[in-house]
Scaffold this motif. Sequence first.
Motif, PDB file in Angstrom:
ATOM      1  N   ASP A   1       0.839  -1.185   0.000  1.00 40.22           N
ATOM      2  CA  ASP A   1       0.000   0.000   0.000  1.00 40.22           C
ATOM      3  C   ASP A   1       0.881   1.244   0.000  1.00 40.22           C
ATOM      4  OD1 ASP A   1      -1.994  -1.857   0.210  1.00 40.22           O
ATOM      5  OD2 ASP A   1      -2.528  -1.361   2.262  1.00 40.22           O
ATOM      6  N   ASN A   3       0.746   5.799  -0.381  1.00 40.90           N
ATOM      7  CA  ASN A   3      -0.002   7.058  -0.441  1.00 40.90           C
ATOM      8  C   ASN A   3       0.535   7.919  -1.575  1.00 40.90           C
ATOM      9  OD1 ASN A   3      -1.825   6.971   1.885  1.00 40.90           O
ATOM     10  ND2 ASN A   3       0.065   6.904   3.082  1.00 40.90           N
ATOM     11  N   GLU A   6       4.337   9.495  -1.897  1.00 38.68           N
ATOM     12  CA  GLU A   6       5.332   8.669  -1.203  1.00 38.68           C
ATOM     13  C   GLU A   6       6.338   8.081  -2.178  1.00 38.68           C
ATOM     14  OE1 GLU A   6       3.323   6.946   2.840  1.00 38.68           O
ATOM     15  OE2 GLU A   6       3.302   5.656   1.096  1.00 38.68           O
ATOM     16  N   ILE A  55      -7.019   7.054  -6.420  1.00 38.88           N
ATOM     17  CA  ILE A  55      -6.821   6.104  -5.331  1.00 38.88           C
ATOM     18  C   ILE A  55      -7.547   4.807  -5.639  1.00 38.88           C
ATOM     19  CG2 ILE A  55      -6.456   7.904  -3.603  1.00 38.88           C
ATOM     20  CD1 ILE A  55      -9.299   7.384  -2.624  1.00 38.88           C
ATOM     21  N   VAL A  76      -3.343   2.282  -3.915  1.00 39.87           N
ATOM     22  CA  VAL A  76      -3.043   3.680  -3.623  1.00 39.87           C
ATOM     23  C   VAL A  76      -4.083   4.151  -2.616  1.00 39.87           C
ATOM     24  CG1 VAL A  76      -2.810   6.004  -4.552  1.00 39.87           C
ATOM     25  CG2 VAL A  76      -2.051   4.043  -5.916  1.00 39.87           C
ATOM     26  N   LEU A  77      -3.614   4.541  -1.446  1.00 44.53           N
ATOM     27  CA  LEU A  77      -4.492   4.955  -0.362  1.00 44.53           C
ATOM     28  C   LEU A  77      -4.875   6.422  -0.516  1.00 44.53           C
ATOM     29  CD1 LEU A  77      -2.585   3.149   2.514  1.00 44.53           C
ATOM     30  CD2 LEU A  77      -4.487   2.291   1.146  1.00 44.53           C
ATOM     31  N   GLY A  78      -5.808   6.871   0.292  1.00 46.83           N
ATOM     32  CA  GLY A  78      -6.327   8.230   0.167  1.00 46.83           C
ATOM     33  C   GLY A  78      -5.500   9.310   0.817  1.00 46.83           C
ATOM     34  N   GLY A  79      -4.484   8.961   1.601  1.00 50.00           N
ATOM     35  CA  GLY A  79      -3.663   9.975   2.255  1.00 50.00           C
ATOM     36  C   GLY A  79      -2.635  10.540   1.321  1.00 50.00           C
ATOM     37  N   THR A  80      -1.806  11.408   1.845  1.00 54.16           N
ATOM     38  CA  THR A  80      -0.693  11.940   1.071  1.00 54.16           C
ATOM     39  C   THR A  80       0.589  11.706   1.834  1.00 54.16           C
ATOM     40  OG1 THR A  80      -0.959  14.122   2.056  1.00 54.16           O
ATOM     41  CG2 THR A  80      -2.039  13.758  -0.068  1.00 54.16           C
ATOM     42  N   GLY A  81       1.670  11.539   1.108  1.00 55.26           N
ATOM     43  CA  GLY A  81       2.959  11.341   1.747  1.00 55.26           C
ATOM     44  C   GLY A  81       3.456  12.626   2.365  1.00 55.26           C
TER      45      GLY A  81
END
Length: 93
Positions: A1, A3, A6, A55, A76-81
């Motif tokens: 996984d 972000n 990243e 995502i 791809v997750l919903g957060g940001t690196g």
Amino acid sequence: DVNPGEEIGIGGSGFPPDALITIGFRDGGAPFATTQSSSNGTFLDAITVPVRVRIGPRQLVASAPGGVVASFDLAVLGGTGGSVPILPGYGMG
């Protein structure tokens, strides 16, 4: 996984020697990274996932001249690196 934004490590083998390898997602979008294979056709590199990316489940593809392709499934997750600044007065402090 991973972000968006990243850095991830990728590698492969079976590519032509000293070939330019393009890296992108298998959705028809433009490649977002390149790397070079070694004299024995392998590569190992770090790439940054684009900040603006859809995502969900994705397939990362490495392509070289002559139609040599390798792929890898990832989410791809919903957060940001990286870090997100916290601003007082905007619901966070």
